[in-house]
Design a protein around this motif. Structure first.
Motif, PDB file in Angstrom:
ATOM      1  N   ASN A  78       0.823  -1.212   0.000  1.00 54.20           N
ATOM      2  CA  ASN A  78       0.000   0.000   0.000  1.00 54.20           C
ATOM      3  C   ASN A  78       0.855   1.258   0.000  1.00 54.20           C
ATOM      4  OD1 ASN A  78      -2.347  -1.473  -0.034  1.00 54.20           O
ATOM      5  ND2 ASN A  78      -2.756  -1.281   2.155  1.00 54.20           N
ATOM      6  N   MET A  79       1.976   1.210   0.739  1.00 56.21           N
ATOM      7  CA  MET A  79       2.849   2.372   0.769  1.00 56.21           C
ATOM      8  C   MET A  79       3.530   2.580  -0.584  1.00 56.21           C
ATOM      9  SD  MET A  79       3.740   4.973   2.499  1.00 56.21           S
ATOM     10  CE  MET A  79       3.445   4.714   4.251  1.00 56.21           C
ATOM     11  N   GLU A  80       3.907   1.492  -1.247  1.00 57.43           N
ATOM     12  CA  GLU A  80       4.498   1.617  -2.583  1.00 57.43           C
ATOM     13  C   GLU A  80       3.505   2.238  -3.552  1.00 57.43           C
ATOM     14  OE1 GLU A  80       5.756  -2.364  -3.443  1.00 57.43           O
ATOM     15  OE2 GLU A  80       7.688  -2.129  -2.423  1.00 57.43           O
ATOM     16  N   ASP A  81       2.222   1.887  -3.419  1.00 56.68           N
ATOM     17  CA  ASP A  81       1.189   2.491  -4.263  1.00 56.68           C
ATOM     18  C   ASP A  81       1.052   3.985  -3.970  1.00 56.68           C
ATOM     19  OD1 ASP A  81       0.643   0.115  -5.528  1.00 56.68           O
ATOM     20  OD2 ASP A  81      -1.094  -0.381  -4.271  1.00 56.68           O
ATOM     21  N   ALA A  95       8.777   5.081  -7.714  1.00 56.91           N
ATOM     22  CA  ALA A  95       9.171   3.663  -7.709  1.00 56.91           C
ATOM     23  C   ALA A  95      10.302   3.373  -6.723  1.00 56.91           C
ATOM     24  CB  ALA A  95       9.589   3.244  -9.112  1.00 56.91           C
ATOM     25  N   ASN A  96      10.643   4.344  -5.872  1.00 52.55           N
ATOM     26  CA  ASN A  96      11.755   4.177  -4.934  1.00 52.55           C
ATOM     27  C   ASN A  96      11.336   3.275  -3.775  1.00 52.55           C
ATOM     28  OD1 ASN A  96      13.661   4.545  -2.805  1.00 52.55           O
ATOM     29  ND2 ASN A  96      14.302   6.486  -3.699  1.00 52.55           N
ATOM     30  N   LYS A  97      11.743   2.007  -3.854  1.00 50.12           N
ATOM     31  CA  LYS A  97      11.318   1.024  -2.855  1.00 50.12           C
ATOM     32  C   LYS A  97      11.947   1.282  -1.494  1.00 50.12           C
ATOM     33  CE  LYS A  97      10.060  -2.702  -6.028  1.00 50.12           C
ATOM     34  NZ  LYS A  97       8.621  -2.593  -5.717  1.00 50.12           N
ATOM     35  N   ASP A  98      13.161   1.861  -1.469  1.00 47.39           N
ATOM     36  CA  ASP A  98      13.789   2.185  -0.189  1.00 47.39           C
ATOM     37  C   ASP A  98      12.987   3.257   0.543  1.00 47.39           C
ATOM     38  OD1 ASP A  98      15.817   0.364  -0.571  1.00 47.39           O
ATOM     39  OD2 ASP A  98      17.186   1.833  -1.467  1.00 47.39           O
ATOM     40  N   LEU A  99      12.539   4.287  -0.197  1.00 51.33           N
ATOM     41  CA  LEU A  99      11.732   5.342   0.405  1.00 51.33           C
ATOM     42  C   LEU A  99      10.394   4.780   0.883  1.00 51.33           C
ATOM     43  CD1 LEU A  99      11.256   8.315   1.093  1.00 51.33           C
ATOM     44  CD2 LEU A  99      10.481   8.677  -1.262  1.00 51.33           C
ATOM     45  N   ALA A 100       9.792   3.923   0.069  1.00 57.61           N
ATOM     46  CA  ALA A 100       8.517   3.299   0.464  1.00 57.61           C
ATOM     47  C   ALA A 100       8.689   2.478   1.737  1.00 57.61           C
ATOM     48  CB  ALA A 100       7.988   2.425  -0.665  1.00 57.61           C
ATOM     49  N   LYS A 101       9.814   1.756   1.835  1.00 58.03           N
ATOM     50  CA  LYS A 101      10.072   0.933   3.027  1.00 58.03           C
ATOM     51  C   LYS A 101      10.232   1.815   4.268  1.00 58.03           C
ATOM     52  CE  LYS A 101      13.048  -2.897   4.566  1.00 58.03           C
ATOM     53  NZ  LYS A 101      13.763  -2.327   5.703  1.00 58.03           N
TER      54      LYS A 101
END
Length: 276
Positions: A153-156, A169-175
């Motif tokens: 949900n956060m990645e979305d 699309a920054n997965k580190d930021l989403a994490k």
């Protein structure tokens, strides 16, 4: 600032609420007021702006009660009057009588309410992707306020906040933002603030237009043309309502102007704050 967590800065008692904030620099005082995204804190919102702006100004960025690392008192009612009271109490606690306000989204709504209800305390007003006026609930804001904690949900949400696909699309930021959203107490207070029907949350943050027309503080309105959370139309409406206002719209920019256009935004804000 905590070495373990840069989001934790100094703490001051505001009416019995231990309030987390960052304050750096010297000069004319400026408050940075964060938005209402899940897992938000003043540091997360303004980390790219604080160092640059503090070279010319005395910059304070508090976690408003209910957000970040400020205490969440049991039974506290999250509403504009209480958020305004907390911000005024914070200003008093750190000894500032008059200050300029930079408000992002929810923080823009709070900044407008401050300028209307306490004009003697507000020097200049800067609104960025601002709430504070009535508008139909967007799909983007519905997703933000309706967030249920999960990494997916956060990645979305990252794609909703940012126009720039590299940020979206920054997965580190989403994490990082996901982990922030599940810290103890964070989601509990967040989910209390903007329940369904979420249109009510927009109205609760809104100041009546006839009162907005009375704002005399010099005002800078900034918006991303491609904002999916707060409609660009808000910026044009604020510009029409506030006589002493300037408007700047960034193309190829979403809701996170302070991240997607950090350098340009900082220069624009500094120039405006220096102007007579």
């Amino acid at each position: 600032m905590s070495e373990e967590n840069p989001e934790i800065g100094q703490s001051v008692d505001v009416g019995g609420i231990a309030t987390n904030y960052h304050r750096i620099g010297s000069g004319e005082p400026v408050f940075l007021i964060h938005g209402s995204g899940p897992g938000v804190s003043a540091w997360a919102n303004w980390r790219l702006i604080l160092p640059e702006l503090s070279e010319e100004f005395d910059v304070a960025a508090p976690d408003i009660v209910g957000f970040g690392f400020t205490d969440r008192p049991d039974g506290f009612e999250y509403n504009m009057a209480n958020w305004r009271k907390h911000l005024l109490g914070f200003a008093d606690a750190i000894g500032l009588e008059k200050f300029s306000l930079v408000g992002n989204s929810f923080g823009g709504g709070l900044a407008i309410s401050m300028a209307v209800n306490h004009p003697e305390r507000v020097d200049k007003l800067i609104l960025m992707g601002s709430a504070g006026i009535s508008f139909p609930l967007t799909d983007g804001l519905d997703k933000v306020w309706g967030y249920e904690p999960s990494l997916e949900n956060m990645e979305d949400l990252m794609k909703v906040f940012a126009w720039n696909p590299e940020i979206g699309a920054n997965k580190d930021l989403a994490k990082l933002r996901y982990e922030a959203s599940i810290r103890p107490g964070f989601h509990e207070s967040f989910s209390q603030m903007f329940p369904t029907p979420r249109q009510n949350g927009i109205e609760d943050l809104a100041t009546p237009e006839d009162q907005i027309r009375q704002i005399t503080a010099p005002t800078l309105i900034v918006h991303g043309r491609d904002d999916q959370v707060i409609p660009l139309d808000n910026a044009y409406r604020f510009h029409q309502l506030i006589d002493n206002s300037q408007l700047h719209v960034y193309g190829q920019c979403g809701h996170w102007t302070q991240i997607e256009k950090a350098a340009e935004f900082t220069r624009l804000v500094a120039s405006f704050l220096h102007s007579n």
